[in-house]
Design an enzyme around this catalytic site. Sequence first.
Site, PDB file in Angstrom:
ATOM      1  N   ARG A 109       0.845  -1.202   0.000  1.00  0.00           N
ATOM      2  CA  ARG A 109       0.000   0.000   0.000  1.00  0.00           C
ATOM      3  C   ARG A 109       0.881   1.254   0.000  1.00  0.00           C
ATOM      4  NH1 ARG A 109      -4.593   0.088   4.368  1.00  0.00           N
ATOM      5  NH2 ARG A 109      -5.293   1.821   3.029  1.00  0.00           N
TER       6      ARG A 109
ATOM      7  N   CYS B 168      -1.290   6.376   8.750  1.00  0.00           N
ATOM      8  CA  CYS B 168      -1.608   5.109   8.098  1.00  0.00           C
ATOM      9  C   CYS B 168      -2.694   5.399   7.079  1.00  0.00           C
ATOM     10  CB  CYS B 168      -2.028   4.060   9.130  1.00  0.00           C
ATOM     11  SG  CYS B 168      -3.463   4.563  10.111  1.00  0.00           S
TER      12      CYS B 168
END
Length: 273
Positions: A172, A230
């Site tokens: 990611r 995040c």
Amino acid sequence: MSPLITVDELRAAADRPVLIDVTWNLAGPPGRAAYDAGHLPGAYFVDLDTELAGPPGSGGRHPLPAATTVTAALRRAGVGPSTPVVVYDAANSTAAARAWWVFRYFGVRDVRVLDGGLAAWQAAGGEVTTDVPADGDGSFIATAGHIPLLDADGAADVAAAGVLLDARAPERFAGEVEPMDPVAGHIPGAVNAPTTANVDETGHFLPADELRERFEKLGVNDSTQVGVYCGSGVTAAHEALALEVTGIPATLYVGSWSEWITDPTRPVATGKA
């Protein structure tokens, strides 16, 4: 005082803390179902999506909750101004870390995370129950701002002048896949530090010296300005908790990637570095 508490320490605690179960899974099923299936005796359930976060929108997928929402959740659990609180989840403390961070931000002075969560409790022979405690009559009043936080501009500043840790999985971070958000990639200058590496296979945090060695290899030391983010501010709280275990404070970018990408003028980086 360590931000973590072990099962043995919890059992031996002279002042019985309020127990809060925040079991949650990003991909489901809902944490309430797991809580209803079995939890620590006396534990109250607090929902991460609705009580530890506000409605998703321009502030990201898990923006800060309202102070009134946190007040209601903690009062329901019987928390007062000086009540010790222990939070836990199923095992690896990802959701519990979010509760730890949110409660501290809103003024809870004594909150710790049960290391290893429900799995550690059961592995040590602890009983579980399906009984739901009656609502408490706490007097806690949540007020914002007891610990610092980052906005998007602040996160960019930390990336430029300090170390901004991205707690997501490497793929990611690199922008190779993005299962949750409409734009893939990371904040330019950020360093990938997957939060899964903070715990062992049982969900317990690594020893403080091992965590410190890990973060030092990523450029973090006692004089470094450290920020964490995040996808939506949940696993970043886990990173902040791991850093706290080592004695290194870190500031959380609550909106994280899901807020960063709401402004198309903000730059996006891809690749593993």
